[in-house]
Design a protein around this motif. Structure first.
Motif, PDB file in Angstrom:
ATOM      1  N   ALA A 121      49.618  -0.728  23.679  1.00  0.00           N
ATOM      2  CA  ALA A 121      48.587  -1.759  23.563  1.00  0.00           C
ATOM      3  C   ALA A 121      48.365  -2.054  22.092  1.00  0.00           C
ATOM      4  N   VAL A 122      47.756  -3.193  21.823  1.00  0.00           N
ATOM      5  CA  VAL A 122      47.402  -3.587  20.460  1.00  0.00           C
ATOM      6  C   VAL A 122      45.900  -3.398  20.294  1.00  0.00           C
ATOM      7  N   LEU A 123      45.514  -2.534  19.357  1.00  0.00           N
ATOM      8  CA  LEU A 123      44.102  -2.314  19.075  1.00  0.00           C
ATOM      9  C   LEU A 123      43.531  -3.475  18.261  1.00  0.00           C
ATOM     10  N   GLY A 152      40.212 -27.888  27.996  1.00  0.00           N
ATOM     11  CA  GLY A 152      38.768 -27.810  28.108  1.00  0.00           C
ATOM     12  C   GLY A 152      38.046 -27.411  26.838  1.00  0.00           C
ATOM     13  N   VAL A 153      38.779 -27.225  25.748  1.00  0.00           N
ATOM     14  CA  VAL A 153      38.178 -26.815  24.476  1.00  0.00           C
ATOM     15  C   VAL A 153      38.162 -28.003  23.519  1.00  0.00           C
ATOM     16  N   ASP A 154      37.085 -28.177  22.804  1.00  0.00           N
ATOM     17  CA  ASP A 154      36.931 -29.272  21.854  1.00  0.00           C
ATOM     18  C   ASP A 154      38.020 -29.191  20.774  1.00  0.00           C
ATOM     19  N   PRO A 155      38.861 -30.218  20.664  1.00  0.00           N
ATOM     20  CA  PRO A 155      39.920 -30.203  19.645  1.00  0.00           C
ATOM     21  C   PRO A 155      39.387 -30.132  18.220  1.00  0.00           C
ATOM     22  N   ALA A 156      38.098 -30.454  18.038  1.00  0.00           N
ATOM     23  CA  ALA A 156      37.522 -30.416  16.695  1.00  0.00           C
ATOM     24  C   ALA A 156      37.500 -28.995  16.126  1.00  0.00           C
ATOM     25  N   LEU A 157      37.687 -28.004  16.985  1.00  0.00           N
ATOM     26  CA  LEU A 157      37.736 -26.626  16.503  1.00  0.00           C
ATOM     27  C   LEU A 157      39.000 -26.326  15.708  1.00  0.00           C
ATOM     28  N   LEU A 158      40.043 -27.109  15.904  1.00  0.00           N
ATOM     29  CA  LEU A 158      41.283 -26.865  15.182  1.00  0.00           C
ATOM     30  C   LEU A 158      41.042 -26.857  13.674  1.00  0.00           C
ATOM     31  N   GLY A 159      41.545 -25.818  13.023  1.00  0.00           N
ATOM     32  CA  GLY A 159      41.397 -25.706  11.582  1.00  0.00           C
ATOM     33  C   GLY A 159      40.094 -25.088  11.123  1.00  0.00           C
ATOM     34  N   THR A 160      39.198 -24.761  12.054  1.00  0.00           N
ATOM     35  CA  THR A 160      37.908 -24.189  11.694  1.00  0.00           C
ATOM     36  C   THR A 160      38.059 -22.720  11.325  1.00  0.00           C
ATOM     37  N   ARG A 161      37.417 -22.311  10.236  1.00  0.00           N
ATOM     38  CA  ARG A 161      37.369 -20.887   9.885  1.00  0.00           C
ATOM     39  C   ARG A 161      36.370 -20.188  10.807  1.00  0.00           C
ATOM     40  N   VAL A 162      36.806 -19.104  11.418  1.00  0.00           N
ATOM     41  CA  VAL A 162      35.962 -18.430  12.395  1.00  0.00           C
ATOM     42  C   VAL A 162      36.104 -16.919  12.275  1.00  0.00           C
ATOM     43  N   VAL A 163      35.110 -16.220  12.817  1.00  0.00           N
ATOM     44  CA  VAL A 163      35.232 -14.797  13.128  1.00  0.00           C
ATOM     45  C   VAL A 163      35.016 -14.649  14.622  1.00  0.00           C
ATOM     46  N   THR A 164      35.593 -13.605  15.180  1.00  0.00           N
ATOM     47  CA  THR A 164      35.452 -13.410  16.622  1.00  0.00           C
ATOM     48  C   THR A 164      35.756 -11.975  17.015  1.00  0.00           C
ATOM     49  N   ALA A 165      35.029 -11.497  18.012  1.00  0.00           N
ATOM     50  CA  ALA A 165      35.451 -10.285  18.698  1.00  0.00           C
ATOM     51  C   ALA A 165      36.596 -10.652  19.623  1.00  0.00           C
ATOM     52  N   THR A 166      37.378  -9.663  20.009  1.00  0.00           N
ATOM     53  CA  THR A 166      38.570  -9.933  20.819  1.00  0.00           C
ATOM     54  C   THR A 166      38.491  -9.341  22.216  1.00  0.00           C
ATOM     55  N   GLY A 167      37.378  -8.695  22.527  1.00  0.00           N
ATOM     56  CA  GLY A 167      37.276  -8.038  23.825  1.00  0.00           C
ATOM     57  C   GLY A 167      37.841  -6.634  23.840  1.00  0.00           C
ATOM     58  N   GLY A 168      38.139  -6.101  22.652  1.00  0.00           N
ATOM     59  CA  GLY A 168      38.582  -4.719  22.557  1.00  0.00           C
ATOM     60  C   GLY A 168      40.042  -4.508  22.254  1.00  0.00           C
ATOM     61  N   SER A 169      40.840  -5.580  22.254  1.00  0.00           N
ATOM     62  CA  SER A 169      42.272  -5.407  21.979  1.00  0.00           C
ATOM     63  C   SER A 169      42.837  -6.671  21.361  1.00  0.00           C
ATOM     64  N   GLY A 170      43.985  -6.508  20.687  1.00  0.00           N
ATOM     65  CA  GLY A 170      44.718  -7.652  20.175  1.00  0.00           C
ATOM     66  C   GLY A 170      44.472  -8.010  18.739  1.00  0.00           C
ATOM     67  N   GLY A 171      43.526  -7.340  18.072  1.00  0.00           N
ATOM     68  CA  GLY A 171      43.143  -7.757  16.730  1.00  0.00           C
ATOM     69  C   GLY A 171      44.107  -7.382  15.628  1.00  0.00           C
ATOM     70  N   TYR A 172      44.896  -6.325  15.815  1.00  0.00           N
ATOM     71  CA  TYR A 172      45.853  -5.931  14.779  1.00  0.00           C
ATOM     72  C   TYR A 172      47.124  -6.773  14.950  1.00  0.00           C
ATOM     73  N   ALA A 173      47.004  -8.055  14.695  1.00  0.00           N
ATOM     74  CA  ALA A 173      48.119  -8.977  14.935  1.00  0.00           C
ATOM     75  C   ALA A 173      47.933 -10.240  14.109  1.00  0.00           C
ATOM     76  N   GLU A 174      49.007 -11.007  13.989  1.00  0.00           N
ATOM     77  CA  GLU A 174      48.948 -12.239  13.203  1.00  0.00           C
ATOM     78  C   GLU A 174      48.267 -13.373  13.946  1.00  0.00           C
ATOM     79  N   ARG A 175      48.253 -13.316  15.266  1.00  0.00           N
ATOM     80  CA  ARG A 175      47.570 -14.325  16.082  1.00  0.00           C
ATOM     81  C   ARG A 175      46.954 -13.632  17.291  1.00  0.00           C
ATOM     82  N   VAL A 176      45.820 -14.170  17.750  1.00  0.00           N
ATOM     83  CA  VAL A 176      45.169 -13.602  18.925  1.00  0.00           C
ATOM     84  C   VAL A 176      44.507 -14.727  19.716  1.00  0.00           C
ATOM     85  N   ALA A 177      44.594 -14.654  21.043  1.00  0.00           N
ATOM     86  CA  ALA A 177      43.941 -15.622  21.925  1.00  0.00           C
ATOM     87  C   ALA A 177      42.611 -15.039  22.385  1.00  0.00           C
TER      88      ALA A 177
END
Length: 313
Positions: free
Chosen positions: A60-62, A76-101
């Motif tokens: 797994a990816v931590l 269903g997601v507002d396209p205006a979010l593209l390019g926005t700087r954000v922070v986010t939790a990941t639900g507990g996995s996937g953060g040690y990576a170059e991209r995360v959904a």
């Protein structure tokens, strides 16, 4: 893309970087191109033992917190979010990576003027520090003891409690950490690595260590005082009981578990404090993504100060 995989439970060497298929944004999701990933002590414990809040099994990816730029939006997601700087939790996995959904509702835009690394350092620790301060109630005019005051949450509690009008006593291990804590505004610094450490009586204890250090701090509370234990950097939770507290006329404050709405509000509040120049996380260590194992080893050595980040880009 590159990601760091937990290949088994064990020492830091079980974290291995390798090429991994890129995620795509499903309905209601965004893909974040990650610039920084935050690390926590809890992640090192989970890696070592499999015990913790994440519910993962290798491989797994931590990684539970990242900052970056929205690179893709799903249906269903507002396209205006593209390019926005954000922070986010990941639900507990996937953060040690170059991209995360992640779920689009989980991302928090980073205010202008706040660097991404600062925002990631505040994502988990900022909301925890704010929640802790709210939980113990007003501290103006009181003496507040912060254990693990040189850690990620501790450095923020020192700043927040001082800004709220408290006289802050910062407890940390060693002269280097003590100097850092004093520079953040602590009126007094004690070295709890020294046998017999103590200070004058206090009204509030923020315990991020547990074990015997927490018990010593408990003994410093005045009648009517409050103690909140939120971490176990010492390896085990505080064993102070409610009966002991009642006998001394003090309160053991239970840290609240915020719902998703409050989590977001706390992150927004922490970022707003940073934007206003009133809260500055200490980023003590940075490691390239591929050196996540070294980052875990550094955290476990107890030599780190403030927040530890993985630099992804």
């Amino acid at each position: 893309m590159r990601a760091v995989w937990l290949t088994a439970f064990g020492g830091p060497e079980v974290l291995v970087a390798k090429e991994t298929p890129e995620p795509s944004a499903g309905r209601g999701e965004v893909v974040v191109s990650v610039f920084f990933a935050g690390l926590t002590f809890v992640e090192t414990q989970f890696r070592a033992s499999g015990i913790g809040p994440f519910g993962l099994q290798p491989p797994a990816v931590l990684g539970n917190g990242v900052g970056g730029v929205v690179a893709e939006v799903g249906e269903g997601v507002d396209p205006a979010l593209l390019g926005t700087r954000v922070v986010t939790a990941t639900g507990g996995s996937g953060g040690y990576a170059e991209r995360v959904a992640v779920d689009a509702g989980a991302v928090v835009p980073v205010p202008e003027g706040v660097p991404l690394d600062t925002a990631v350092a505040l994502l988990a620790d900022g909301r925890t520090a704010l929640l802790n301060l709210r939980a113990v109630g007003p501290v103006a005019g009181q003496r507040v003891l912060v254990l693990a005051a040189a850690g990620g949450v501790g450095t923020l509690l020192v700043q927040l409690a001082r800004a709220a009008g408290a006289t802050v006593v910062g407890a940390a291990g060693g002269a280097r950490k003590g100097e850092l804590v004093r520079g953040l505004g602590a009126a007094e610094v004690v070295d709890y690595a020294e046998p017999g450490w103590t200070t004058d009586p206090v009204d509030v204890v923020f315990d991020g260590v547990g074990g015997e250090l927490a018990r010593t701090a408990f003994g410093l509370l005045r009648p009517g005082g409050r103690m909140l234990s939120y971490g176990l950097a010492g390896g085990r939770w505080s064993d102070v009981t409610a009966e002991e507290a009642a006998a001394r006329g003090v309160t053991l404050v239970t840290g609240a578990r915020p719902g998703p709405g409050q989590v977001r509000e706390l992150v927004v509040a922490a970022l707003a404090e940073a934007a206003a120049g009133r809260l500055a996380p200490v980023i003590g260590q940075r490691f390239p993504l591929a050196e996540a194992a070294a980052a875990h080893a550094a955290i476990e050595s107890r030599a780190t100060v403030g927040k530890t980040l993985l630099e992804v880009r």
